[in-house]
Scaffold this active site. Structure first.
Site, mmCIF file in Angstrom:
data_model
loop_
_atom_site.group_PDB
_atom_site.id
_atom_site.type_symbol
_atom_site.label_atom_id
_atom_site.label_comp_id
_atom_site.label_asym_id
_atom_site.label_seq_id
_atom_site.Cartn_x
_atom_site.Cartn_y
_atom_site.Cartn_z
ATOM 1 C CB ILE A 155 4.989 -1.910 0.633
ATOM 2 C CG1 ILE A 155 5.378 -3.065 -0.198
ATOM 3 C CG2 ILE A 155 3.438 -1.572 0.795
ATOM 4 C CD1 ILE A 155 4.345 -4.353 -0.215
ATOM 5 C CB THR A 229 -2.289 -3.498 1.883
ATOM 6 O OG1 THR A 229 -1.184 -2.761 2.565
ATOM 7 C CG2 THR A 229 -3.544 -2.400 1.691
ATOM 8 C CB SER A 230 0.754 -6.076 5.771
ATOM 9 O OG SER A 230 2.144 -6.483 5.682
ATOM 10 N NE ARG A 231 1.077 -12.666 3.665
ATOM 11 C CZ ARG A 231 1.197 -12.076 2.603
ATOM 12 N NH1 ARG A 231 0.692 -10.928 2.292
ATOM 13 N NH2 ARG A 231 2.078 -12.433 1.447
ATOM 14 C CG ASP A 255 -5.696 -6.083 -0.418
ATOM 15 O OD1 ASP A 255 -6.902 -6.343 -1.078
ATOM 16 O OD2 ASP A 255 -4.798 -6.516 -0.562
ATOM 17 C CD GLN A 293 -9.003 -5.358 -5.607
ATOM 18 O OE1 GLN A 293 -10.039 -5.814 -5.576
ATOM 19 N NE2 GLN A 293 -8.810 -4.374 -6.380
ATOM 20 C CB ALA A 294 -3.001 -4.620 -1.968
ATOM 21 C CG PHE A 295 -1.265 -9.150 -5.809
ATOM 22 C CD1 PHE A 295 -2.199 -9.520 -5.126
ATOM 23 C CD2 PHE A 295 -0.732 -9.782 -6.950
ATOM 24 C CE1 PHE A 295 -3.028 -10.563 -5.387
ATOM 25 C CE2 PHE A 295 -1.813 -10.908 -7.428
ATOM 26 C CZ PHE A 295 -2.899 -11.241 -6.724
HETATM 27 P P1 NAI Z 1 10.174 -5.160 3.434
HETATM 28 O O1 NAI Z 1 10.530 -6.836 3.943
HETATM 29 O O2 NAI Z 1 10.480 -4.564 2.443
HETATM 30 O O3 NAI Z 1 9.442 -4.270 4.900
HETATM 31 C C1 NAI Z 1 8.929 -4.941 5.783
HETATM 32 C C2 NAI Z 1 9.250 -4.024 6.965
HETATM 33 O O4 NAI Z 1 8.703 -4.485 8.137
HETATM 34 C C3 NAI Z 1 10.761 -3.920 7.312
HETATM 35 O O5 NAI Z 1 11.274 -2.715 7.401
HETATM 36 C C4 NAI Z 1 11.088 -4.549 8.470
HETATM 37 O O6 NAI Z 1 12.223 -4.319 9.388
HETATM 38 C C5 NAI Z 1 9.818 -4.364 9.317
HETATM 39 N N1 NAI Z 1 9.484 -5.392 10.421
HETATM 40 C C6 NAI Z 1 9.700 -6.480 10.531
HETATM 41 N N2 NAI Z 1 9.475 -6.971 11.716
HETATM 42 C C7 NAI Z 1 8.842 -5.970 12.342
HETATM 43 C C8 NAI Z 1 8.153 -5.724 13.547
HETATM 44 N N3 NAI Z 1 7.894 -6.857 14.587
HETATM 45 N N4 NAI Z 1 7.392 -4.600 13.880
HETATM 46 C C9 NAI Z 1 7.581 -3.415 12.904
HETATM 47 N N5 NAI Z 1 8.207 -3.678 11.548
HETATM 48 C C10 NAI Z 1 8.921 -4.715 11.330
HETATM 49 O O7 NAI Z 1 8.584 -5.926 2.887
HETATM 50 P P2 NAI Z 1 7.457 -5.254 1.981
HETATM 51 O O8 NAI Z 1 7.860 -5.662 0.692
HETATM 52 O O9 NAI Z 1 7.258 -3.712 2.236
HETATM 53 O O10 NAI Z 1 6.164 -5.865 2.172
HETATM 54 C C11 NAI Z 1 5.628 -5.799 3.521
HETATM 55 C C12 NAI Z 1 4.540 -6.769 3.654
HETATM 56 O O11 NAI Z 1 3.314 -6.371 2.806
HETATM 57 C C13 NAI Z 1 5.071 -8.272 3.150
HETATM 58 O O12 NAI Z 1 5.263 -8.898 4.266
HETATM 59 C C14 NAI Z 1 3.457 -8.928 2.805
HETATM 60 O O13 NAI Z 1 2.968 -9.451 4.056
HETATM 61 C C15 NAI Z 1 2.634 -7.597 2.411
HETATM 62 N N6 NAI Z 1 2.192 -7.771 1.082
HETATM 63 C C16 NAI Z 1 0.889 -7.641 0.524
HETATM 64 C C17 NAI Z 1 0.429 -7.726 -0.696
HETATM 65 C C18 NAI Z 1 -1.160 -7.749 -1.075
HETATM 66 O O14 NAI Z 1 -1.409 -8.031 -2.035
HETATM 67 N N7 NAI Z 1 -1.885 -7.369 0.062
HETATM 68 C C19 NAI Z 1 1.394 -7.960 -1.789
HETATM 69 C C20 NAI Z 1 2.697 -7.908 -1.312
HETATM 70 C C21 NAI Z 1 3.083 -7.783 0.202
#
Ligand code: NAI
Length: 336
Positions: A155, A229-231, A255, A293-295
């Site tokens: 993302i 938009t993460s957690r 979000d 709702q980002a997803f």
């Molecule tokens: P991903 O696993 O592809 O990327 C996560 C990145 O964070 C990786 O590059 C990893 O090395 C890095 N990371 C891990 N620990 C870290 C730290 N301590 N400090 C800095 N960077 C660190 O995950 P993706 O698919 O990009 O998703 C990211 C997050 O988005 C998910 O974990 C989820 O919580 C959130 N998300 C939110 C949604 C929503 O509807 N709001 C929907 C989907 C995901």
């Protein structure tokens, strides 16, 4: 037939899951309840549970599921911080949906940012009442601004591409920087100090919980825009509120929210909101809240259902599942 208890079901989940379920001889029992110690008994007689971000799959829930003969926790989300994987180890198998539409989340982050900095949320309300005044709507150009991206995975990297399209200067922090990229990596402190806009795209872990706290906000530029938009728990919401009140934080686009499990995804418009901190945040003119709702795009819903069903079929019918989660050397990753 595989039987699955589908917790925290919403109307928008059903069409695609019913379709892929029927094609694969899987029966989903759609339950409105979230999975927790009070509702786990609803999974009796099922082979798997299908859960989302606010289901609480802790050790006690896992022991109960194991006792009922449930074999699989099928997450229909990318994040898995709500499942105690250590407790599940050796009892239940766990699979997630690593990517269903990273574009959906990255585009929502940009939608929030544009809404905030161009005051679209205010203009929308005004023109609906035939108020065509522009007073108080002055925004700022994104072009030329520095955006700090925390987490450059699927993302984060799409968000970087979108920001570059706007002519923004991108810097990033990641615990595991991408080797094959032209991204300018900096330390977290440098990112906090240099960014006009900060967007969070890392997972929630013990290390990242409250990565944005009072100390981090203290290092930021005055007027910084924070996007999450993460957690929710990546941000200490009390510290954010103080930062906004002190005029240090210029705007927040959220979000996700630390205590969202009690509030988000439901219509609470006829009720008094018990969470005073969230109510205060929502009342701020420079805070935009969407309820996780980002997803939520058609493409993402289709992909989530397809991958979740493939995970269930692979694990429960004896195939290989690339999305199964395991603990190896104390670290969580795909079993592979
Ligand atoms: P991903 O696993 O592809 O990327 C996560 C990145 O964070 C990786 O590059 C990893 O090395 C890095 N990371 C891990 N620990 C870290 C730290 N301590 N400090 C800095 N960077 C660190 O995950 P993706 O698919 O990009 O998703 C990211 C997050 O988005 C998910 O974990 C989820 O919580 C959130 N998300 C939110 C949604 C929503 O509807 N709001 C929907 C989907 C995901």
């Amino acid at each position: 037939m595989i039987k699955v208890a589908f917790y925290d079901a919403k109307a928008y989940d059903r069409p695609s899951f019913e379709r892929f379920g029927a094609e694969n001889d899987i029966h989903f029992t759609f339950l409105e309840a979230k999975l927790n110690e009070d509702t786990v008994a609803l999974a009796q007689g099922c082979d798997a549970v299908c859960v989302f971000v606010n289901d609480n799959v802790n050790g006690a829930v896992i022991d109960q599921l194991h006792g009922y003969g449930v074999r699989l926790i099928a997450l229909r989300s990318a994040g898995y911080n709500n499942v105690d994987l250590k407790a599940a180890d050796g009892k239940l198998r766990v699979a997630h949906v690593p990517a269903y539409s990273p574009y959906a989340v990255a585009e929502h982050a940009m939608a929030l940012l544009l809404t905030s900095v161009r005051r679209v949320h205010k203009a929308y309300n005004r023109t609906r009442e035939f108020n065509f005044s522009l007073n108080g709507l002055a925004g700022f150009d994104l072009h030329g601004k520095t955006v700090g991206v925390v987490g450059t995975g699927r993302i984060g990297r799409i968000f970087i591409d979108i920001c570059r399209g706007f002519g923004m200067h991108v810097i990033a922090y990641d615990l595991f920087p991408a080797k094959d990229s032209d991204i300018e990596y900096v330390t977290l402190d440098e990112l906090l100090e240099r960014s006009d806009i900060i967007s969070l795209h890392c997972p929630l872990t013990d290390e990242t919980r409250h990565i944005i706290d009072a100390e981090a906000i203290g290092k930021m530029k005055k007027g910084v825009v924070i996007i999450n938009t993460s957690r929710g728990a990546l941000i200490d919401a009390d510290a954010l509120l103080e930062g906004i009140k002190a005029r240090k934080v210029g705007a927040a686009c959220l979000d996700v929210y630390e205590e969202e499990a009690e509030v988000f995804f439901e219509d609470r418009s006829g009720h008094i909101l018990n969470d005073e901190r969230l109510a205060r945040l929502i009342s701020m003119p420079n805070v935009i809240v969407t309820s996780h709702q980002a997803f939520l795009t058609e493409e993402a819903l289709y992909n989530i259902a397809e991958t979740t069903v493939n995970n269930i079929v692979a694990i429960l019918r004896g195939g290989k599942c690339p999305n199964e989660l395991c603990i190896k050397d104390g670290k969580i990753g795909h079993c592979g």
